[in-house]
Design an enzyme around this catalytic site. Structure first.
Site, PDB file in Angstrom:
ATOM      1  N   ASP A 272       0.875  -1.175   0.000  1.00  0.00           N
ATOM      2  CA  ASP A 272       0.000   0.000   0.000  1.00  0.00           C
ATOM      3  C   ASP A 272       0.911   1.224   0.000  1.00  0.00           C
ATOM      4  O   ASP A 272       2.125   1.118   0.182  1.00  0.00           O
ATOM      5  CB  ASP A 272      -0.889  -0.010   1.263  1.00  0.00           C
ATOM      6  CG  ASP A 272      -1.778   1.224   1.371  1.00  0.00           C
ATOM      7  OD1 ASP A 272      -2.343   1.659   0.345  1.00  0.00           O
ATOM      8  OD2 ASP A 272      -1.893   1.790   2.482  1.00  0.00           O
ATOM      9  N   SER A 273       0.301   2.389  -0.164  1.00  0.00           N
ATOM     10  CA  SER A 273       1.070   3.631  -0.063  1.00  0.00           C
ATOM     11  C   SER A 273       1.659   3.809   1.335  1.00  0.00           C
ATOM     12  O   SER A 273       2.630   4.527   1.510  1.00  0.00           O
ATOM     13  CB  SER A 273       0.151   4.809  -0.364  1.00  0.00           C
ATOM     14  OG  SER A 273      -0.957   4.779   0.519  1.00  0.00           O
TER      15      SER A 273
ATOM     16  N   CYS B 257      -4.324  -1.278  -2.060  1.00  0.00           N
ATOM     17  CA  CYS B 257      -4.526   0.162  -2.182  1.00  0.00           C
ATOM     18  C   CYS B 257      -5.352   0.392  -3.443  1.00  0.00           C
ATOM     19  O   CYS B 257      -5.001  -0.112  -4.514  1.00  0.00           O
ATOM     20  CB  CYS B 257      -3.158   0.836  -2.309  1.00  0.00           C
ATOM     21  SG  CYS B 257      -3.202   2.582  -2.722  1.00  0.00           S
TER      22      CYS B 257
ATOM     23  N   GLU C 175      -5.026   8.978   9.275  1.00  0.00           N
ATOM     24  CA  GLU C 175      -3.617   8.781   9.661  1.00  0.00           C
ATOM     25  C   GLU C 175      -3.269   9.599  10.899  1.00  0.00           C
ATOM     26  O   GLU C 175      -2.423   9.217  11.699  1.00  0.00           O
ATOM     27  CB  GLU C 175      -2.693   9.204   8.519  1.00  0.00           C
ATOM     28  CG  GLU C 175      -2.838   8.331   7.328  1.00  0.00           C
ATOM     29  CD  GLU C 175      -1.565   7.624   6.942  1.00  0.00           C
ATOM     30  OE1 GLU C 175      -0.509   7.990   7.456  1.00  0.00           O
ATOM     31  OE2 GLU C 175      -1.666   6.697   6.123  1.00  0.00           O
TER      32      GLU C 175
ATOM     33  N   CYS D  62     -11.135   2.978  -0.474  1.00  0.00           N
ATOM     34  CA  CYS D  62      -9.804   3.363   0.017  1.00  0.00           C
ATOM     35  C   CYS D  62      -9.547   2.477   1.224  1.00  0.00           C
ATOM     36  O   CYS D  62     -10.426   2.325   2.089  1.00  0.00           O
ATOM     37  CB  CYS D  62      -9.774   4.831   0.416  1.00  0.00           C
ATOM     38  SG  CYS D  62      -8.238   5.316   1.232  1.00  0.00           S
TER      39      CYS D  62
ATOM     40  N   HIS E  67      -7.872   2.858   3.746  1.00  0.00           N
ATOM     41  CA  HIS E  67      -7.850   3.531   5.053  1.00  0.00           C
ATOM     42  C   HIS E  67      -9.245   3.562   5.693  1.00  0.00           C
ATOM     43  O   HIS E  67      -9.377   3.647   6.908  1.00  0.00           O
ATOM     44  CB  HIS E  67      -7.401   4.987   4.900  1.00  0.00           C
ATOM     45  CG  HIS E  67      -5.929   5.175   4.767  1.00  0.00           C
ATOM     46  ND1 HIS E  67      -5.209   4.725   3.699  1.00  0.00           N
ATOM     47  CD2 HIS E  67      -5.035   5.783   5.597  1.00  0.00           C
ATOM     48  CE1 HIS E  67      -3.940   5.058   3.858  1.00  0.00           C
ATOM     49  NE2 HIS E  67      -3.808   5.690   5.010  1.00  0.00           N
TER      50      HIS E  67
HETATM   51  N1  DGL Z   1      -4.871   3.406   0.938  1.00  0.00           N
HETATM   52  C1  DGL Z   1      -4.923   4.210  -0.259  1.00  0.00           C
HETATM   53  C2  DGL Z   1      -6.071   3.736  -1.177  1.00  0.00           C
HETATM   54  O1  DGL Z   1      -6.697   2.704  -0.942  1.00  0.00           O
HETATM   55  C3  DGL Z   1      -5.189   5.689  -0.003  1.00  0.00           C
HETATM   56  C4  DGL Z   1      -4.170   6.483   0.700  1.00  0.00           C
HETATM   57  C5  DGL Z   1      -3.315   7.316  -0.180  1.00  0.00           C
HETATM   58  O2  DGL Z   1      -3.781   8.314  -0.768  1.00  0.00           O
HETATM   59  O3  DGL Z   1      -2.144   6.950  -0.283  1.00  0.00           O
HETATM   60  O4  DGL Z   1      -6.338   4.384  -2.165  1.00  0.00           O
END
Ligand code: DGL
Length: 288
Positions: free
Chosen positions: A31-32, A94, A175, A207, A209
């Site tokens: 993931d990012s 992600c 976050e 997303c 998150h």
């Molecule tokens: N976890 C990332 C997603 O599912 C989003 C966070 C980011 O912008 O890096 O898109």
């Protein structure tokens, strides 16, 4: 032109990777940052005997505001790391990276590993369970601008009406630890009160998150809207693939390693939010 150069290089590079993986090989997840730990957690719950190697690209967080080309370049570098560690599957945990880099990664990795993204299992899930309804979707700018969810549904000739909205403040908010409090309620309410998502029966959290704010969002809708996040359907898609390919790890225990491209103690402290426990993060730079 740039795209062609990248693909040419991939074809060259992809042949370097060593022995074919087998059932004992680990699952790579990236993931990012640490948001993809929500997916990693669901995977460890469903497949407790699989070894996990997680990579969080914290040096380049957030992906949601980056260009497609930048996310593709990061994804290739991360795939190199995971392939060198012998991963049998790479899970793109992600949505932003799944929308920007999935096709390219498949081309790059070829037979060295199977690639699973977080979008296709969710599209299958809604196609099977929510036909003829109006569904909302929230995610990063990258995911929403890509239009990938609508494209996939159109390819399946599906009757679902999908309304998407970018909610770029939500990932940084989470976050920073703001969820289930007054600030998160206010921001969520500002986003969701707009006209775009009026009348939805279901909302996709596009997303990784966002599972952390599932409760807040459900409360906003007085528990009258189905809130879907991809972690469990992705874990299930992975299990199905491993079973079909006879790649389920026969061991009765597992190891887990967590790498980030840039380490700070605050990332480590936040892993508890996403994984349910604090995990030890190791630094692995993508570029020297
Ligand atoms: N976890 C990332 C997603 O599912 C989003 C966070 C980011 O912008 O890096 O898109």
């Amino acid at each position: 032109m740039i795209q062609l150069t990248i693909i040419y290089k991939f074809q060259f590079t992809a042949t370097i990777f060593g022995p074919m993986n087998n059932a004992h090989s680990p699952i790579g997840i990236y993931d990012s940052g640490i948001g993809g730990l929500t997916v990693a957690h669901a995977i460890t719950q469903l497949l407790p005997n699989e070894d996990i190697i997680y990579f969080g690209d914290t040096a380049h967080l957030p992906y949601g505001d980056k260009s497609e080309a930048a996310i593709q370049a990061y994804s290739i570098k991360i795939a190199d790391v995971l392939l060198k560690k012998g991963c049998k599957v790479i899970v793109i945990a992600c949505n932003s990276a799944s929308s920007a880099a999935y096709e390219l990664l498949k081309e790059y990795v070829r037979k060295d590993a199977h690639i699973i993204n977080v979008i296709d299992p969710m599209v299958m899930h809604i196609a099977e369970n929510f036909a003829n309804t109006k569904i909302g979707l929230i995610g990063t700018k990258r995911t929403v601008m890509s239009g990938v969810y609508s494209q996939r549904l159109n390819e399946m000739n599906h009757s679902i009406k999908l309304e998407s909205m970018a909610t770029p403040l939500l990932a940084p908010m989470i976050e920073e630890g703001f969820f289930n409090n007054q600030i998160s309620h206010e921001i969520i309410s500002q986003y969701l009160s707009g006209g775009e998502l009026k009348g939805i029966e279901t909302l996709i959290l596009a997303c990784t998150h966002y599972p952390l704010i599932k409760k807040d969002i459900s409360q906003f809708y007085n528990n009258q809207v189905n809130i879907l996040d991809s972690s469990e359907v992705v874990a299930l898609a992975l299990k199905n693939h491993l079973e079909k390919s006879e790649l389920i790890n026969p061991k009765s225990s597992s190891t887990k390693r967590f790498f980030v491209s840039d380490f700070t103690p605050s990332f480590e402290a936040s892993t508890r939010l996403f994984f349910g426990e604090i995990v030890h993060l190791e630094q692995h730079r993508l570029w020297n």
